[in-house]
Write a protein that holds these residues in place. Structure first.
Motif, PDB file in Angstrom:
ATOM      1  N   ALA A 229       6.028  42.920 -39.402  1.00  0.00           N
ATOM      2  CA  ALA A 229       6.281  43.508 -38.095  1.00  0.00           C
ATOM      3  C   ALA A 229       7.472  42.844 -37.445  1.00  0.00           C
ATOM      4  N   ASN A 230       8.120  43.630 -36.620  1.00  0.00           N
ATOM      5  CA  ASN A 230       9.110  43.094 -35.726  1.00  0.00           C
ATOM      6  C   ASN A 230       8.431  42.093 -34.818  1.00  0.00           C
ATOM      7  N   VAL A 231       9.137  41.033 -34.454  1.00  0.00           N
ATOM      8  CA  VAL A 231       8.517  40.043 -33.571  1.00  0.00           C
ATOM      9  C   VAL A 231       8.005  40.712 -32.288  1.00  0.00           C
ATOM     10  N   GLU A 232       8.755  41.707 -31.816  1.00  0.00           N
ATOM     11  CA  GLU A 232       8.347  42.402 -30.585  1.00  0.00           C
ATOM     12  C   GLU A 232       7.026  43.147 -30.742  1.00  0.00           C
ATOM     13  N   ALA A 233       6.678  43.475 -31.976  1.00  0.00           N
ATOM     14  CA  ALA A 233       5.493  44.310 -32.179  1.00  0.00           C
ATOM     15  C   ALA A 233       4.251  43.510 -32.566  1.00  0.00           C
ATOM     16  N   VAL A 234       4.388  42.199 -32.719  1.00  0.00           N
ATOM     17  CA  VAL A 234       3.243  41.403 -33.165  1.00  0.00           C
ATOM     18  C   VAL A 234       2.214  41.308 -32.046  1.00  0.00           C
ATOM     19  N   VAL A 235       0.982  41.621 -32.399  1.00  0.00           N
ATOM     20  CA  VAL A 235      -0.114  41.562 -31.432  1.00  0.00           C
ATOM     21  C   VAL A 235      -0.879  40.263 -31.666  1.00  0.00           C
ATOM     22  N   THR A 236      -1.048  39.506 -30.604  1.00  0.00           N
ATOM     23  CA  THR A 236      -1.726  38.214 -30.715  1.00  0.00           C
ATOM     24  C   THR A 236      -3.220  38.405 -30.930  1.00  0.00           C
ATOM     25  N   ARG A 237      -3.772  37.635 -31.830  1.00  0.00           N
ATOM     26  CA  ARG A 237      -5.227  37.683 -32.026  1.00  0.00           C
ATOM     27  C   ARG A 237      -5.890  36.899 -30.899  1.00  0.00           C
ATOM     28  N   ALA A 238      -6.603  37.594 -30.049  1.00  0.00           N
ATOM     29  CA  ALA A 238      -7.256  36.918 -28.920  1.00  0.00           C
ATOM     30  C   ALA A 238      -8.541  36.253 -29.403  1.00  0.00           C
ATOM     31  N   PRO A 239      -8.768  35.007 -29.013  1.00  0.00           N
ATOM     32  CA  PRO A 239     -10.041  34.363 -29.379  1.00  0.00           C
ATOM     33  C   PRO A 239     -11.208  34.995 -28.613  1.00  0.00           C
ATOM     34  N   GLU A 240     -12.429  34.731 -29.072  1.00  0.00           N
ATOM     35  CA  GLU A 240     -13.608  35.223 -28.362  1.00  0.00           C
ATOM     36  C   GLU A 240     -13.730  34.492 -27.022  1.00  0.00           C
ATOM     37  N   PRO A 241     -14.225  35.183 -25.992  1.00  0.00           N
ATOM     38  CA  PRO A 241     -14.481  34.495 -24.712  1.00  0.00           C
ATOM     39  C   PRO A 241     -15.470  33.343 -24.924  1.00  0.00           C
ATOM     40  N   LEU A 242     -15.349  32.296 -24.108  1.00  0.00           N
ATOM     41  CA  LEU A 242     -16.203  31.117 -24.252  1.00  0.00           C
ATOM     42  C   LEU A 242     -17.162  31.040 -23.071  1.00  0.00           C
ATOM     43  N   PRO A 243     -18.348  30.454 -23.296  1.00  0.00           N
ATOM     44  CA  PRO A 243     -19.234  30.215 -22.152  1.00  0.00           C
ATOM     45  C   PRO A 243     -18.635  29.111 -21.283  1.00  0.00           C
ATOM     46  N   TYR A 244     -18.794  29.215 -19.970  1.00  0.00           N
ATOM     47  CA  TYR A 244     -18.189  28.181 -19.124  1.00  0.00           C
ATOM     48  C   TYR A 244     -19.160  27.548 -18.140  1.00  0.00           C
ATOM     49  N   ASP A 245     -20.466  27.879 -18.293  1.00  0.00           N
ATOM     50  CA  ASP A 245     -21.448  27.367 -17.336  1.00  0.00           C
ATOM     51  C   ASP A 245     -21.455  25.848 -17.265  1.00  0.00           C
ATOM     52  N   ASP A 246     -21.228  25.188 -18.413  1.00  0.00           N
ATOM     53  CA  ASP A 246     -21.329  23.727 -18.428  1.00  0.00           C
ATOM     54  C   ASP A 246     -20.006  23.033 -18.164  1.00  0.00           C
ATOM     55  N   LEU A 247     -18.946  23.797 -17.919  1.00  0.00           N
ATOM     56  CA  LEU A 247     -17.639  23.154 -17.722  1.00  0.00           C
ATOM     57  C   LEU A 247     -17.574  22.501 -16.342  1.00  0.00           C
ATOM     58  N   PRO A 248     -16.917  21.340 -16.273  1.00  0.00           N
ATOM     59  CA  PRO A 248     -16.785  20.671 -14.974  1.00  0.00           C
ATOM     60  C   PRO A 248     -15.918  21.483 -14.020  1.00  0.00           C
ATOM     61  N   GLU A 249     -16.099  21.198 -12.739  1.00  0.00           N
ATOM     62  CA  GLU A 249     -15.324  21.879 -11.714  1.00  0.00           C
ATOM     63  C   GLU A 249     -13.838  21.545 -11.839  1.00  0.00           C
ATOM     64  N   ALA A 250     -13.013  22.474 -11.426  1.00  0.00           N
ATOM     65  CA  ALA A 250     -11.577  22.208 -11.414  1.00  0.00           C
ATOM     66  C   ALA A 250     -11.249  21.172 -10.347  1.00  0.00           C
ATOM     67  N   VAL A 251     -10.345  20.267 -10.677  1.00  0.00           N
ATOM     68  CA  VAL A 251      -9.974  19.199  -9.749  1.00  0.00           C
ATOM     69  C   VAL A 251      -8.458  19.177  -9.597  1.00  0.00           C
ATOM     70  N   VAL A 252      -7.998  19.029  -8.343  1.00  0.00           N
ATOM     71  CA  VAL A 252      -6.551  18.892  -8.119  1.00  0.00           C
ATOM     72  C   VAL A 252      -6.177  17.422  -8.237  1.00  0.00           C
ATOM     73  N   HIS A 253      -5.163  17.140  -9.040  1.00  0.00           N
ATOM     74  CA  HIS A 253      -4.686  15.765  -9.224  1.00  0.00           C
ATOM     75  C   HIS A 253      -3.274  15.631  -8.677  1.00  0.00           C
ATOM     76  N   ASP A 254      -2.983  14.425  -8.186  1.00  0.00           N
ATOM     77  CA  ASP A 254      -1.581  14.116  -7.881  1.00  0.00           C
ATOM     78  C   ASP A 254      -0.874  13.833  -9.196  1.00  0.00           C
ATOM     79  N   THR A 255       0.163  14.592  -9.450  1.00  0.00           N
ATOM     80  CA  THR A 255       0.902  14.429 -10.711  1.00  0.00           C
ATOM     81  C   THR A 255       2.385  14.338 -10.375  1.00  0.00           C
ATOM     82  N   PRO A 256       2.780  13.280  -9.687  1.00  0.00           N
ATOM     83  CA  PRO A 256       4.163  13.242  -9.198  1.00  0.00           C
ATOM     84  C   PRO A 256       5.187  13.320 -10.342  1.00  0.00           C
ATOM     85  N   GLY A 257       6.242  14.050 -10.093  1.00  0.00           N
ATOM     86  CA  GLY A 257       7.343  14.135 -11.061  1.00  0.00           C
ATOM     87  C   GLY A 257       6.945  14.796 -12.370  1.00  0.00           C
ATOM     88  N   THR A 258       6.167  15.868 -12.300  1.00  0.00           N
ATOM     89  CA  THR A 258       5.764  16.549 -13.541  1.00  0.00           C
ATOM     90  C   THR A 258       6.107  18.041 -13.512  1.00  0.00           C
TER      91      THR A 258
END
Ligand code: ATP
Ligand code: MG
Length: 576
Positions: A229-258
């Motif tokens: 396939a042309n690079v423009e026509a390549v379809v990415t294989r999407a992974p299966e959705p993952l369970p997220y009930d046990d994932l920790p909460e999102a946290v904002v961090h100070d990440t100066p200069g990044t």
């Protein structure tokens, strides 16, 4: 050759980088007139005509009917389809003496659609395949490699018209097979790749790419399955959705200069537990999109941080919309966009459309911008903390990525587009209301296919794939002459014998290029190798002993044969 309009050059032309370009100029096949505009000299024209004939025969074999349309065209039909505007700077536009806009045709979908509309009115007339071998004009941004990418070039363009999708598919497959035969006869190494629609709009489309390191098209293939396939026509294989009930909460961090992915990954590896890479980060690139006739709309593109956004892929994905990067003025006008720290949240809160790579499935957790200078989210989960508006194929494809069919890894290669087949559907027949009366008395809107072959480009492609360090090496199907007969012996009897041999070969139906010039054998041999006829015959010193030499330009093999049976031997070699 003493009268042939031909001058070979010892040196490569200064403007040539690609072998085929150098050789076609040095061997006197073509001459440059202006960038991307070339003259065909006798030998070059013979190759061009030979290729045309192969194409013509195979097009006739599938029932195509040859016609010829003008290159000089009125603006109106291209206005109807909006291509007068959409084609942009690539279109050669001109005005006639009355001030009317005209153009030099870059491709002829409009004209064939209106032609069929004018001539045909009943389902009984269908289907039909029409084609032409004709000169096209495109003001290419980068004309390149001589005739490989010209601003004036010869294309075979064919168009099929059918009553329904089944008919269109039949016509499409007929063209696909005809193209395989054409490129086989021309001895071209090629691949058929799934393509995107390009500027034409429509559905199924494939490109024929000649494999070549100097090609401008990158394609990928999977060795295991044969997928390509042309690079423009390549379809990415999407992974299966993952369970997220046990994932920790999102946290904002100070990440100066990044503000860059590298600096962010360094920060993560120093400040957080575990090992991080760019693939754990979500990079948000801001672009503007404009649908035809619409307004510019800011859109966020989210890709895993270890990948760049491939603009060609993005453009192909959003086609026919146009894409541009945001300017500094755009950023200034939208202060919620904090450069280097843009995250999904600010986009959602400000109503900016957000499209993500298919790998960003529900349940994936990301380090991404927190929309404040020097701050990032860690553990921002797709489907929980943000919900994109859709997916987009914009991330670059890399060697080793999985093939869409799951059969193995993809490897990339370069190619030159030599043909393109396209199920256009009703884009143009809608624009011009191309209907015929159906069997039931009701009008039927026709469906159209469009099929191109780069005829003049093929001259360069064959030269590119078949040359060696000594010069051109034409396949027998397109060589300007079948036999290059070199007189390398000044003896009167030898010269007379060579001329007789040339006449006999001619009578036997072979086209012979006779080198009867007053030049040294060395010069003649060099030219014979440069010019590239498949069979070289040398009448030389051996003539006195009753032998001549037959050289195979492809293998380099030389055989001595008896003068008495020379005609049969040469005919056999040339026809082998
Ligand atoms: P490319 O990507 O190389 O510009 P394209 O997608 O613009 O090609 P089409 O519009 O499909 O090409 O045209 C049909 C064929 O015409 C192509 O497959 C190619 O072989 C040939 N062709 C296109 N542009 C040129 C050019 N500038 N010079 C020579 N041949 C060309
Ligand atoms: Mg093009």
């Amino acid at each position: 050759m003493s009268t042939l309009f031909l001058r070979t050059l010892r040196d490569d032309p200064a403007d040539a980088e690609v072998p085929s370009h150098k050789l076609l100029v040095r061997a006197g096949y073509v001459r440059r007139v202006a960038p991307g505009v070339y003259s065909w000299l006798p030998l070059g024209l013979r190759v061009l005509k030979a290729i045309e004939n192969v194409v013509r025969e195979e097009m006739n074999a599938i029932g195509g009917q040859e016609i010829l349309l003008p290159a000089l065209l009125p603006r109106e039909p291209y206005d109807t389809t909006n291509r007068w505007t959409e084609y942009g700077d690539a279109l050669f536009r001109l005005k006639d003496r009355k001030g009317a806009d005209m153009l030099l045709g870059p491709t002829h979908e409009e004209l064939f659609a209106t032609l069929v509309k004018g001539e045909y009115s009943s389902y009984k007339d269908m289907p039909v395949i029409l084609y032409q071998i004709q000169t096209k004009y495109r003001d290419e941004e980068r004309p390149r490699a001589g005739i490989l990418r010209g601003r004036e070039f010869v294309m075979k363009d064919a168009y099929s018209f059918d009553l329904d999708d089944d008919g269109l598919k039949t016509a499409y497959n007929a063209h696909r097979e005809a193209y395989q035969k054409i490129f086989e006869r021309l001895r071209i190494e090629y691949v058929i790749v799934a393509a995107t629609s390009g500027a034409m709009g429509g559905s199924a489309s494939e490109e024929f790419l000649a494999e070549s390191a100097v090609g401008e098209d990158t394609f990928v293939r999977c060795v295991e399955s044969g997928y390509a396939a042309n690079v423009e026509a390549v379809v990415t294989r999407a992974p299966e959705p993952l369970p997220y009930d046990d994932l920790p909460e999102a946290v904002v961090h100070d990440t100066p200069g990044t503000p860059t992915i590298d600096s962010l990954v360094d920060w993560a590896n120093a400040a957080l537990d575990g090992q991080y890479s760019g693939a754990d980060t979500l990079k948000n690139v801001l672009v503007k999109l404009r649908a035809p006739g619409g307004e510019w709309e800011i859109t966020g593109i989210g890709v895993p941080g270890d990948r760049e956004v491939d603009f060609k892929r993005l453009e192909a994905s959003v086609e026919p919309a146009e894409v541009e990067l945001l300017t500094d003025a755009d950023f200034a006008a939208n202060p919620f966009l904090v450069k280097g720290y843009i995250g999904p949240k600010a986009l959602a809160e400000n109503g900016v459309r957000y499209l993500v790579d298919p790998r960003v499935v529900e349940g994936t957790s990301w380090i991404t911008g927190a929309d404040q200078p020097g701050r990032h989210y860690v553990g921002l989960v797709a489907g929980r903390d943000f919900t994109p508006d859709g997916t987009v194929e914009a991330a670059e494809i890399r060697d080793g990525d999985p093939s869409p069919d799951g059969a193995g890894p993809l490897v990339s290669a370069k190619g030159i587009e030599i043909g393109h087949i396209f199920q256009l559907g009703q884009k143009y027949t809608d624009a011009f209301e191309v209907d015929v009366l159906g069997e039931n008395g009701k009008p039927v809107r026709l469906t159209q296919g469009s099929y191109g072959v780069g005829v003049s480009r093929l001259v360069a492609v064959i030269a590119e794939q078949s040359h060696d360090d000594k010069g051109l090496r034409w396949p027998k199907s397109v060589a300007p002459f079948a036999v290059h007969l070199v007189i390398a012996n000044k003896d009167e009897a030898a010269v007379a014998g060579a001329e007789q041999l040339a006449a006999d070969l001619d009578a036997a139906g072979l086209e012979v290029l006779l080198d009867d010039r007053k030049a040294s054998p060395g010069v003649k041999f060099k030219d014979a190798e440069l010019l590239g006829m498949p069979t070289i015959v040398v009448v030389g010193r051996g003539y006195a002993n009753g032998t001549i030499e037959i050289r195979d330009r492809f293998t380099g093999e030389a055989t001595e044969v008896a003068v008495d049976t020379a005609v049969d031997s040469v005919v056999a070699a040339a026809r082998a």
